[in-house]
Design an enzyme around this catalytic site. Sequence first.
Site, PDB file in Angstrom:
ATOM      1  CB  ILE A 171      37.105  42.614  56.259  1.00 51.72           C
ATOM      2  CG1 ILE A 171      35.938  42.577  55.246  1.00 51.72           C
ATOM      3  CG2 ILE A 171      36.566  42.843  57.661  1.00 51.72           C
ATOM      4  CD1 ILE A 171      34.941  41.427  55.490  1.00 51.72           C
ATOM      5  CB  SER A 172      37.202  47.339  52.854  1.00 56.58           C
ATOM      6  OG  SER A 172      38.459  46.977  52.348  1.00 56.58           O
ATOM      7  CD  GLN A 173      33.188  52.670  56.388  1.00 56.32           C
ATOM      8  OE1 GLN A 173      34.321  53.155  56.357  1.00 56.32           O
ATOM      9  NE2 GLN A 173      32.122  53.386  56.638  1.00 56.32           N
TER      10      GLN A 173
END
Length: 215
Positions: free
Chosen positions: A62-64
């Site tokens: 899951i992206s930043q």
Amino acid sequence: MSEDDLATRKMQFLYALRSRGVTDKRVLGAMEEIDRGPFVRGLFADRAYEDMPLPISCGQTISQPSVVGLMTQALQITPRDKVLEVGTGSGYQAAILAKLARRVYTIDRHRRLVREARDIFENLDLHTITAITGDGSHGLPDQAPFDRIIVTAAAEDPPGPLLAQLKEGGIMVLPVGQSDAVQSLIRVHKTATGLEYDELRDVRFVPLLEGLGKD
Ligand code: SAM
């Protein structure tokens, strides 16, 4: 975690977004509304409100959050837009897009990720998102053209089918570069006379891979 601790973490989360350049009020509002907690499971659930990418199923991430915010902001979404996201992952980015756009299509090469994301969308009553299993580098010709396209995995160049499926006047945001190096986050505007590119910042994303995943 107590209610007070959770509220403090959420406040710090929003503060981190603002201090890293996410200033668009609609984007901040959507990120306040969509709790990142349900999108992060297992061992890392406790770290959902930290501004860092985290592992999810199928060896993906899951992206930043600040990068999610900056990419969403760069898309300049309006409430009438139809948006395509390539790289559903946890579904977090798609949920935020759904708060800003009329319709969201999101596609991932892993069936399991799509299944898990659909469950979360259902629980959150996010009924304007359609999540599909497939190779998103081909786009979604049946639903094209799109007002906005966001790709959350890195390709060496913007995939031709995605450029073709972007409406005139549309915007696409994506990381480009080698998967083992720092990549550039770029924004493409499709105008009446062609494509205009601008470079936004350095990023690191997992690669855009061909075909379907095993699970
Ligand atoms: N947007 C996601 C989120 O909010 O959690 C994070 C996406 S993760 C960084 C990148 C995702 O791109 C992975 O889930 C991976 O399976 C997916 N992916 C890679 N190549 C793809 C392709 N050709 N088509 C569709 N999805 C792809």
